[in-house]
Design a protein around this motif. Sequence first.
Motif, PDB file in Angstrom:
ATOM      1  N   UNK A   9      47.535  41.536  47.193  1.00 53.67           N
ATOM      2  CA  UNK A   9      46.985  41.987  48.460  1.00 53.67           C
ATOM      3  C   UNK A   9      46.432  40.791  49.232  1.00 53.67           C
ATOM      4  N   UNK A  10      46.505  40.881  50.542  1.00 53.17           N
ATOM      5  CA  UNK A  10      45.974  39.812  51.378  1.00 53.17           C
ATOM      6  C   UNK A  10      44.459  39.892  51.390  1.00 53.17           C
ATOM      7  N   UNK A  11      43.814  38.733  51.368  1.00 52.64           N
ATOM      8  CA  UNK A  11      42.361  38.679  51.405  1.00 52.64           C
ATOM      9  C   UNK A  11      41.936  37.959  52.680  1.00 52.64           C
ATOM     10  N   UNK A  12      41.016  38.554  53.393  1.00 51.46           N
ATOM     11  CA  UNK A  12      40.502  37.965  54.615  1.00 51.46           C
ATOM     12  C   UNK A  12      39.012  37.723  54.446  1.00 51.46           C
ATOM     13  N   UNK A  13      38.515  36.696  55.070  1.00 52.12           N
ATOM     14  CA  UNK A  13      37.094  36.373  54.969  1.00 52.12           C
ATOM     15  C   UNK A  13      36.354  36.838  56.225  1.00 52.12           C
ATOM     16  N   UNK A  14      36.490  38.098  56.533  1.00 46.80           N
ATOM     17  CA  UNK A  14      35.860  38.670  57.723  1.00 46.80           C
ATOM     18  C   UNK A  14      34.405  38.999  57.431  1.00 46.80           C
ATOM     19  N   UNK A  15      33.523  38.554  58.277  1.00 48.52           N
ATOM     20  CA  UNK A  15      32.112  38.949  58.190  1.00 48.52           C
ATOM     21  C   UNK A  15      31.727  39.580  59.526  1.00 48.52           C
ATOM     22  N   UNK A  23      26.890  38.931  51.040  1.00 50.66           N
ATOM     23  CA  UNK A  23      28.289  39.195  50.763  1.00 50.66           C
ATOM     24  C   UNK A  23      28.983  39.935  51.887  1.00 50.66           C
ATOM     25  N   UNK A  24      30.110  40.488  51.555  1.00 49.09           N
ATOM     26  CA  UNK A  24      30.926  41.215  52.521  1.00 49.09           C
ATOM     27  C   UNK A  24      30.720  42.712  52.316  1.00 49.09           C
ATOM     28  N   UNK A  25      30.310  43.468  53.327  1.00 53.03           N
ATOM     29  CA  UNK A  25      30.094  44.908  53.133  1.00 53.03           C
ATOM     30  C   UNK A  25      31.391  45.688  52.959  1.00 53.03           C
ATOM     31  N   UNK A  28      35.776  45.822  48.360  1.00 60.62           N
ATOM     32  CA  UNK A  28      35.954  46.958  47.463  1.00 60.62           C
ATOM     33  C   UNK A  28      35.897  46.436  46.041  1.00 60.62           C
ATOM     34  N   UNK A  29      34.882  46.859  45.326  1.00 66.51           N
ATOM     35  CA  UNK A  29      34.676  46.361  43.974  1.00 66.51           C
ATOM     36  C   UNK A  29      34.003  47.471  43.163  1.00 66.51           C
ATOM     37  N   UNK A  30      34.454  47.639  41.950  1.00 66.59           N
ATOM     38  CA  UNK A  30      33.847  48.631  41.082  1.00 66.59           C
ATOM     39  C   UNK A  30      32.511  48.103  40.585  1.00 66.59           C
ATOM     40  N   UNK A  31      31.565  48.980  40.357  1.00 67.07           N
ATOM     41  CA  UNK A  31      30.226  48.514  40.000  1.00 67.07           C
ATOM     42  C   UNK A  31      30.141  47.948  38.584  1.00 67.07           C
ATOM     43  N   UNK A  32      31.143  48.218  37.731  1.00 63.04           N
ATOM     44  CA  UNK A  32      31.102  47.698  36.373  1.00 63.04           C
ATOM     45  C   UNK A  32      32.036  46.507  36.166  1.00 63.04           C
ATOM     46  N   UNK A  33      32.648  45.995  37.227  1.00 61.36           N
ATOM     47  CA  UNK A  33      33.583  44.880  37.081  1.00 61.36           C
ATOM     48  C   UNK A  33      32.915  43.613  36.570  1.00 61.36           C
ATOM     49  N   UNK A  34      31.637  43.420  36.876  1.00 65.30           N
ATOM     50  CA  UNK A  34      30.948  42.218  36.421  1.00 65.30           C
ATOM     51  C   UNK A  34      30.726  42.226  34.914  1.00 65.30           C
TER      52      UNK A  34
END
Length: 94
Positions: A9-15, A23-25, A28-34
């Motif tokens: 997937x393409x990633x953009x650094x839009x703020x 961070x970026x609001x 999309x990240x799962x809360x247990x990925x860390x």
Amino acid sequence: MGVFKTRKNKKFSYTPRHYKGEGNPYEIKHKFDDFRTTVGSNKGLKTKFISAWDDYRNNADKNADKRVLIIVSILVLIFLFIIGFDLSIFFSKS
């Protein structure tokens, strides 16, 4: 064009202009990925299986091991019941 390769997937650094947080609001990240070792850019079925096996072996929770063993044994018994396996061969009378 690879048959078995998936596109990244393409990633953009839009703020956003008026966002004052960390961070970026829109990320999309799962809360247990860390906390997971199996999530990431590990490619291939073998590397995923090896990392999941290492995660399972290094788990300090012994109750989870017992729970997995109980679930697997119940699923095996259900499978044997579905295929009509006769368990009386283990309890044969001489």
